[in-house]
Write a protein that holds these residues in place. Structure first.
Motif, PDB file in Angstrom:
ATOM      1  N   ARG A 265      -2.217   3.911  -7.337  1.00  0.00           N
ATOM      2  CA  ARG A 265      -0.996   3.150  -7.094  1.00  0.00           C
ATOM      3  C   ARG A 265      -0.930   2.636  -5.665  1.00  0.00           C
ATOM      4  N   VAL A 266      -1.198   3.504  -4.694  1.00  0.00           N
ATOM      5  CA  VAL A 266      -1.103   3.063  -3.302  1.00  0.00           C
ATOM      6  C   VAL A 266      -2.216   2.070  -2.964  1.00  0.00           C
ATOM      7  N   GLU A 267      -3.387   2.242  -3.549  1.00  0.00           N
ATOM      8  CA  GLU A 267      -4.467   1.278  -3.335  1.00  0.00           C
ATOM      9  C   GLU A 267      -4.089  -0.080  -3.927  1.00  0.00           C
ATOM     10  N   ALA A 268      -3.476  -0.066  -5.128  1.00  0.00           N
ATOM     11  CA  ALA A 268      -3.072  -1.314  -5.768  1.00  0.00           C
ATOM     12  C   ALA A 268      -1.991  -2.024  -4.946  1.00  0.00           C
ATOM     13  N   ALA A 269      -1.038  -1.275  -4.404  1.00  0.00           N
ATOM     14  CA  ALA A 269       0.019  -1.876  -3.594  1.00  0.00           C
ATOM     15  C   ALA A 269      -0.556  -2.517  -2.324  1.00  0.00           C
ATOM     16  N   TYR A 270      -1.496  -1.834  -1.691  1.00  0.00           N
ATOM     17  CA  TYR A 270      -2.116  -2.367  -0.475  1.00  0.00           C
ATOM     18  C   TYR A 270      -2.934  -3.627  -0.792  1.00  0.00           C
ATOM     19  N   ARG A 271      -3.694  -3.589  -1.882  1.00  0.00           N
ATOM     20  CA  ARG A 271      -4.514  -4.728  -2.275  1.00  0.00           C
ATOM     21  C   ARG A 271      -3.641  -5.919  -2.665  1.00  0.00           C
ATOM     22  N   LYS A 272      -2.536  -5.651  -3.355  1.00  0.00           N
ATOM     23  CA  LYS A 272      -1.643  -6.720  -3.792  1.00  0.00           C
ATOM     24  C   LYS A 272      -1.045  -7.458  -2.603  1.00  0.00           C
ATOM     25  N   GLU A 273      -0.636  -6.725  -1.576  1.00  0.00           N
ATOM     26  CA  GLU A 273      -0.071  -7.357  -0.386  1.00  0.00           C
ATOM     27  C   GLU A 273      -1.110  -8.223   0.316  1.00  0.00           C
ATOM     28  N   LEU A 274      -2.334  -7.757   0.386  1.00  0.00           N
ATOM     29  CA  LEU A 274      -3.408  -8.544   0.998  1.00  0.00           C
ATOM     30  C   LEU A 274      -3.663  -9.832   0.209  1.00  0.00           C
TER      31      LEU A 274
END
Length: 428
Positions: A290-299
């Motif tokens: 989840r946290v990896e997906a949130a970080y990737r989505k913002e990028l």
């Protein structure tokens, strides 16, 4: 995940288990005895041998017994093919499905080949007994076996090993195609429902990456599970028979079928211990996605919008990533400590149990090698969860993400799946 590839998974897998149990019951009750009249092994030179004459010597009796056992094995393969074909026909008629040939027929082919590989492993285990008995004889009495006999024993192993290598390679090729078809089925299913799924966090990742990882993990995890079950079925009777050589074990003393009992108890103890040590890992792995997906989505948003992916926001998101990884590292530290320690100690367990037997010299070196190898196979089969726990943790994480994906398509609540707070916002 399963509905897209298998025909009505709940009914199909339940029926497969019932059919397998029924087929095994028929085999052990009367099916094995039908081989002499129904087996086609004679057409390829592996028919049932005629009984030896009453005056036959011990060597002739052993040859007859071995030939009959081989004929029974050939009849078993025929029985498995017929049983599987009947089941596949019934599924095809009652549960038609687009992916029938790959999900049903190829599954049975993989299971059949896996059983054949396990039988080759049994042959190698028997070879170990003959080879080390010959080595013990040669070392104790010079000239008792010739150099030609010694090299012929090595050639026997090479013949079995080469067959194993070829068949195992073919099996891996088939499994790889089987798994990619499964991924294709999932991909088609999700893409067809993309309008319902596109608003979920990390939707593109779940369709592309999670289905890919799910397929890759199933390739290793599923095949190893089938292999563990087949190995247990094949080697447990062998270890049961070899236990007759063990009259006493340390601390406990004399118990029937001591090696089987020890293998089960040691494996159950280890499975419980490792499961307890790794009980928090699935949740941490899920949160990590989840946290990896949130970080990737913002990028990704930052590539098209200047007001997104600003340094303060990225720093906060990456702090969540770092926090969860550090928790994972800490949990894996004591998990690996427990798991590796258990596996290392387990190497000595059969030798510890065989201590009184070895000291009293009641078994040969060949029998010792057979016992240790069979014990290891049975033990590793019972330890499937221990050996695969890290992979299972990753699979559980992916399963949760795809389960949430499918729940959205069905209009189900995600409160128990994805609505927990971010890992950085609460204590774990």
């Amino acid at each position: 995940m399963f509905h897209s590839f298998f025909p009505n998974p709940r009914i199909f897998f339940s029926a497969a288990l019932v059919w397998t149990a029924l087929s095994m019951a028929v085999w052990f009750i009367f099916g094995a005895d039908l081989g002499e009249s129904l087996s086609l092994g004679g057409l390829i030179g592996y028919g049932y041998p005629e009984g030896p004459p009453p005056e036959a010597d011990e060597m002739a009796m052993d040859a007859y017994a071995n030939a009959r056992l081989f004929a029974v094995d050939v009849w078993l393969y025929q029985y498995m093919i017929v049983s599987g074909a009947i089941f596949a026909f019934l599924v095809h008629r009652l549960l038609p499905h687009r992916w029938f040939w790959w999900s049903v027929v190829v599954s049975m082919i993989i299971i059949f080949i896996t059983w054949f590989l396990v039988q080759l492993d049994v042959m190698i285990n028997n070879w170990f007994g003959r080879f080390y008995d010959a080595v013990q004889l040669a070392l104790g009495e010079p000239g008792s076996i010739s150099l030609t006999e010694y090299y012929l024993l090595l050639l026997d192993f090479l013949e079995i090993a080469m067959v194993f290598v070829i068949v195992a390679s073919i099996n891996r090729f088939i499994v790889s195609h089987f798994i990619f078809r499964w991924r294709t089925a999932m991909n088609d299913y999700y893409v067809a429902n993309w309008q319902k799924l596109r608003h979920i966090e990390g939707a593109s990742q779940r369709v592309q990456e999670d289905t890919m990882r799910f397929a890759a993990i199933m390739e290793s995890l599923g095949v190893s599970l089938i292999d563990a079950l087949m190995t247990l079925i094949a080697f447990l009777p062998i270890l049961w028979a070899l236990s007759e050589h063990v009259k006493e074990i340390p601390i406990i003393g004399e118990i029937p079928q001591a090696l089987v009992v020890i293998a089960i108890l040691w494996s159950v103890f280890g499975t419980g211990l490792v499961a307890l040590a790794g009980i928090r890992l699935p949740g941490l792995e899920f949160r990590n996605q989840r946290v990896e997906a949130a970080y990737r989505k913002e990028l990704v948003f930052g590539e098209d919008h200047e007001d997104r992916a600003q340094p303060p926001r990225l720093a906060d998101l990456f702090a969540d990533v770092r926090r969860n990884y550090f928790r994972l590292y800490l949990n894996y530290l004591y998990f690996n400590l427990v798991r590796i320690s258990y596996l290392q100690v387990g190497v000595l367990v059969p030798y510890f149990a065989l201590g009184p037997t070895i000291v009293s010299a009641t078994i040969t070196l060949g029998v010792l090698q057979q016992i240790v190898r069979a014990f290891g196979r049975v033990e590793s089969s019972f330890q499937y969860l221990i050996n695969s726990w890290t992979t299972i943790v990753e699979m559980m994480s992916i399963y949760k993400r795809l389960h949430a994906f499918e729940a959205t398509m069905k209009g189900q609540s995600l409160s128990s799946i994805e609505s927990s707070p971010e890992p950085g916002r609460t204590n774990v």
